[in-house]
Design an enzyme around this catalytic site. Structure first.
Site, mmCIF file in Angstrom:
data_model
loop_
_atom_site.group_PDB
_atom_site.id
_atom_site.type_symbol
_atom_site.label_atom_id
_atom_site.label_comp_id
_atom_site.label_asym_id
_atom_site.label_seq_id
_atom_site.Cartn_x
_atom_site.Cartn_y
_atom_site.Cartn_z
ATOM 1 N N TRP A 103 -49.232 -56.358 -5.771
ATOM 2 C CA TRP A 103 -48.545 -55.594 -6.595
ATOM 3 C C TRP A 103 -47.088 -55.552 -6.696
ATOM 4 O O TRP A 103 -46.420 -55.201 -7.738
ATOM 5 C CB TRP A 103 -48.775 -54.171 -5.555
ATOM 6 C CG TRP A 103 -50.199 -53.741 -5.600
ATOM 7 C CD1 TRP A 103 -50.961 -53.835 -4.334
ATOM 8 C CD2 TRP A 103 -51.101 -53.543 -6.835
ATOM 9 N NE1 TRP A 103 -52.152 -53.522 -4.987
ATOM 10 C CE2 TRP A 103 -52.266 -53.458 -6.167
ATOM 11 C CE3 TRP A 103 -50.986 -53.467 -8.144
ATOM 12 C CZ2 TRP A 103 -53.398 -53.036 -7.085
ATOM 13 C CZ3 TRP A 103 -51.973 -53.145 -8.960
ATOM 14 C CH2 TRP A 103 -53.300 -53.108 -8.343
ATOM 15 N N ASP A 173 -41.541 -49.344 -3.870
ATOM 16 C CA ASP A 173 -42.916 -48.720 -4.214
ATOM 17 C C ASP A 173 -43.545 -48.576 -2.844
ATOM 18 O O ASP A 173 -43.749 -49.265 -1.890
ATOM 19 C CB ASP A 173 -43.681 -50.056 -4.848
ATOM 20 C CG ASP A 173 -45.383 -49.520 -5.058
ATOM 21 O OD1 ASP A 173 -45.736 -48.326 -4.531
ATOM 22 O OD2 ASP A 173 -46.032 -50.501 -5.549
ATOM 23 N N LYS A 197 -53.424 -42.463 -2.170
ATOM 24 C CA LYS A 197 -53.760 -42.667 -0.781
ATOM 25 C C LYS A 197 -53.579 -41.678 0.018
ATOM 26 O O LYS A 197 -54.459 -41.273 0.590
ATOM 27 C CB LYS A 197 -53.105 -44.181 -0.703
ATOM 28 C CG LYS A 197 -53.501 -45.351 -1.536
ATOM 29 C CD LYS A 197 -52.517 -46.274 -1.641
ATOM 30 C CE LYS A 197 -52.568 -47.059 -3.090
ATOM 31 N NZ LYS A 197 -54.045 -47.846 -3.338
#
Ligand code: PMP
Length: 361
Positions: A103, A173, A197
């Site tokens: 990511w 992030d 999440k």
């Protein structure tokens, strides 16, 4: 209650049963409005309250100072990978990224489309098994920001502390760890996260950004991608992802009721420690991530035998412990134990791991 499994998915992932049950009870008639939140105008009084309360409660949970905006936007984190450089890489046009997983790499590659993005460090050659310690002097002094991925969902690593960037604005992030542990928001210029999440359903992303960093996008930036349009309009420039914001707000209320992020952190540390301790003491499983860098949310482990790893995930699945296979790119196993995973789920997983070890030693 209907049979529920222990869902170890990395995201979308387990949500608090209490929240879903309340939402189900109000599905057709939200608080006497005679309609579902899904059917409600975002300009209506009940929805105004939903979004305002959600923002206020998130601010309380994370202790967000007044000189930060909290924005609710549509889309996944992938969209934010572009929004970050489009809004912030607008001074020197340079940004420094630390690559700690797929990511982080995708965030970097996206930024590289828009300017001079530099990967200042990467743990890729070591299969992303640790968080590189980057000295402040390694960042370019004139970069517009430094970017990190706080928790690496696929590899199961995380930062224990924010790096010293030598004064550069730090952007992170936090998709897979937001609200799982206490953080000092003032260390960051911008924190962003997808909801699916620890927060709520997929389709919502949250941006916590220092007000002085809002309004730096060039005029050519698409309207929706300019942070300022969302900040100036209370995240309601256009139709927001109303249902997602409603559920997120209910999750925030529940967290506050249960002692806030400090209480969550204590439980999360206990859950993760149990699992890592068992793995470290076992003769079958190993955790590849450096001990100091281990994630509290995504616990990655392997047997060292691909066939056995597959057998593990499929036998666990049959016992109602689901989604334990590692990310398709790395294999092995991954137990995502987000806030809403009850401690009992971790206990059941460890009991299964013991049984599997005895049967397959
Ligand atoms: N960042 C992190 C840390 C992630 O775990 C993910 C995916 N789960 C993403 C970014 C990409 O998010 P999305 O699928 O919402 O674009």
């Amino acid at each position: 209650m209907e049979e529920r499994v222990y869902n170890f998915s990395a995201g979308p992932s387990v949500l608090p049963v209490e929240v879903m049950r309340d939402a189900a009870a109000q599905m057709l008639n939200y608080e006497g409005s005679g309609m579902s939140v899904m059917e409600m105008s975002h300009r209506s009084a009940p929805f105004e309250k939903i979004i305002n309360d959600a923002e206020a409660n998130l601010r309380t949970l994370l202790n967000v100072p007044d000189d930060y905006d909290v924005l609710f936007v549509q889309g996944g984190t992938t969209l934010l990978f572009a929004m970050i450089p489009l809004n912030l890489m607008t001074g020197s046009g340079k940004a420094d990224y630390i690559i700690t997983g797929q990511w982080a790499e995708k965030a970097y590659q996206e930024a590289a489309k828009f300017g001079d993005a530099k990967a200042v460090a990467s743990s890729k050659p070591e299969k992303f098994s640790y968080i590189p310690k980057v000295p402040a002097g390694d960042f370019r002094k004139d970069a517009d920001y430094a970017h990190i991925t706080w928790n690496n969902t696929i590899y199961g690593s995380k930062y224990a502390a924010a790096p010293d960037t030598g004064g550069l604005t730090l952007v992170t992030d936090m998709s897979s760890s937001i609200l799982s542990e206490q953080i000092d928001v003032t260390k960051f210029g911008c924190i962003y996260a997808g909801a699916q999440k620890n927060i709520g359903p997929a389709g919502l992303s949250i941006i916590i950004i220092k007000k002085e960093l809002v309004g730096l996008a060039k005029e050519s930036v698409p309207t929706y991608m300019d942070f300022k349009i969302h900040a100036d309009n209370g995240s309601m420039y256009n139709t927001p992802p109303a249902w997602c914001i409603y559920i997120a707000g209910e999750v925030f209320k529940l967290l506050l009721k249960n002692g806030g992020v400090a209480a969550m952190e204590e439980i999360n540390k206990r859950k993760a420690a149990k699992l890592y301790d068992y793995i470290d003491g076992s003769g079958l499983y190993t955790a590849p991530v450096a001990k100091d860098d281990r994630s509290l949310m995504n616990v990655v482990f392997v047997t060292g035998d691909e066939g056995l790893d597959k057998k593990f995930a499929s036998e666990a699945n049959a016992e109602g412990l689901v989604q334990l296979n590692g990310h398709r790119s790395i294999g092995g196993m991954r137990a995502s134990i987000y806030n809403a995973m009850p401690e009992e789920g971790v206990d059941k997983l460890i009991a299964f791991m013991k049984k599997f070890e005895e049967e397959n030693a």
